[in-house]
Design a protein around this motif. Sequence first.
Motif, PDB file in Angstrom:
ATOM      1  N   UNK A 103     141.053 -43.172 -93.167  1.00 29.51           N
ATOM      2  CA  UNK A 103     139.952 -44.133 -93.136  1.00 29.51           C
ATOM      3  C   UNK A 103     140.437 -45.502 -93.623  1.00 29.51           C
ATOM      4  N   UNK A 104     141.312 -45.504 -94.616  1.00 28.24           N
ATOM      5  CA  UNK A 104     141.897 -46.760 -95.094  1.00 28.24           C
ATOM      6  C   UNK A 104     142.728 -47.400 -93.984  1.00 28.24           C
ATOM      7  N   UNK A 109     143.776 -51.641 -90.179  1.00 32.01           N
ATOM      8  CA  UNK A 109     144.533 -51.927 -88.962  1.00 32.01           C
ATOM      9  C   UNK A 109     143.663 -52.051 -87.717  1.00 32.01           C
ATOM     10  N   UNK A 110     142.492 -51.426 -87.701  1.00 33.19           N
ATOM     11  CA  UNK A 110     141.674 -51.428 -86.487  1.00 33.19           C
ATOM     12  C   UNK A 110     140.628 -52.535 -86.467  1.00 33.19           C
ATOM     13  N   UNK A 111     140.137 -52.939 -87.632  1.00 31.91           N
ATOM     14  CA  UNK A 111     139.101 -53.970 -87.713  1.00 31.91           C
ATOM     15  C   UNK A 111     139.713 -55.334 -87.367  1.00 31.91           C
ATOM     16  N   UNK A 139     151.217 -52.143 -84.631  1.00 35.97           N
ATOM     17  CA  UNK A 139     149.778 -51.861 -84.693  1.00 35.97           C
ATOM     18  C   UNK A 139     149.330 -51.028 -83.498  1.00 35.97           C
ATOM     19  N   UNK A 140     149.812 -51.380 -82.320  1.00 39.52           N
ATOM     20  CA  UNK A 140     149.418 -50.640 -81.118  1.00 39.52           C
ATOM     21  C   UNK A 140     149.846 -49.181 -81.226  1.00 39.52           C
ATOM     22  N   UNK A 155     133.298 -44.795 -84.286  1.00 36.62           N
ATOM     23  CA  UNK A 155     132.912 -46.145 -84.677  1.00 36.62           C
ATOM     24  C   UNK A 155     133.012 -46.273 -86.196  1.00 36.62           C
ATOM     25  N   UNK A 156     132.946 -47.502 -86.688  1.00 34.86           N
ATOM     26  CA  UNK A 156     132.999 -47.717 -88.141  1.00 34.86           C
ATOM     27  C   UNK A 156     131.841 -46.999 -88.822  1.00 34.86           C
TER      28      UNK A 156
END
Length: 230
Positions: A103-104, A109-111, A139-140, A155-156
């Motif tokens: 989750x961290x 990295x995703x936001x 990142x990808x 989703x978040x």
Amino acid sequence: MLTLVTYPPAFGQPSGSPFCVKALYLLNLSGLPWQRKDTADPRNWPKGKLPALWVDDEIIGDSDNIRTWLEERGAHFDAGLSDLDRATSRAFIRMAEEHMYFHIVLDRWADKAVWPIVRDTYFATIPAFLRKFISRGIRRMLLRGMDAQGLGRLTAGERLERIEPDLQAITDRLWHGPFLFGAQPSAADASVAAMLGAMASTPGGTALSRRVSQDVMLVDYMRRVQAALG
């Protein structure tokens, strides 16, 4: 002298990696003298990861291996715990490191609003004109892995719902004492508090960082662990 090779401090935490913070906590809990060496480049260390413990001509990679190495030399991280508590401690550590941690990762990295801050912190040693290009591929690849793992498909909001029972389990334990398993910190605190600290300190005010940083019980717990082991 033991040398902990670790990522540098970031976002108000002793290291940008919660696993490095965990190793730091374990070393302090062991009572052995040690020093730290900061690096932003893990490529020359075991499995291309940090933390690593450098002891003379031996290098111990991975925070779990570091714990085992310290225990083999007399560290008692779970002194006084019953067999049942030791089993529960292991479950809490796995919850923290195999679920909470990801989750961290996604929070950082995703936001899209958070990522530029994280990128410029994690890759600060790379010249700015190369930083975006180099970090983009990393990142990808990471986000593809998170998608394959499954958590990256949520989703978040869905991720927040998914992790809430973990946070509640920690809170339930803390009703029984200042640390997860009583009056003294143990190995579980080193892992769980490190993950909570990383969650709360993620820049950009994500939903998860707000959830943790606004929880008085969790914040007080993190402060106790840092005071005892930091």
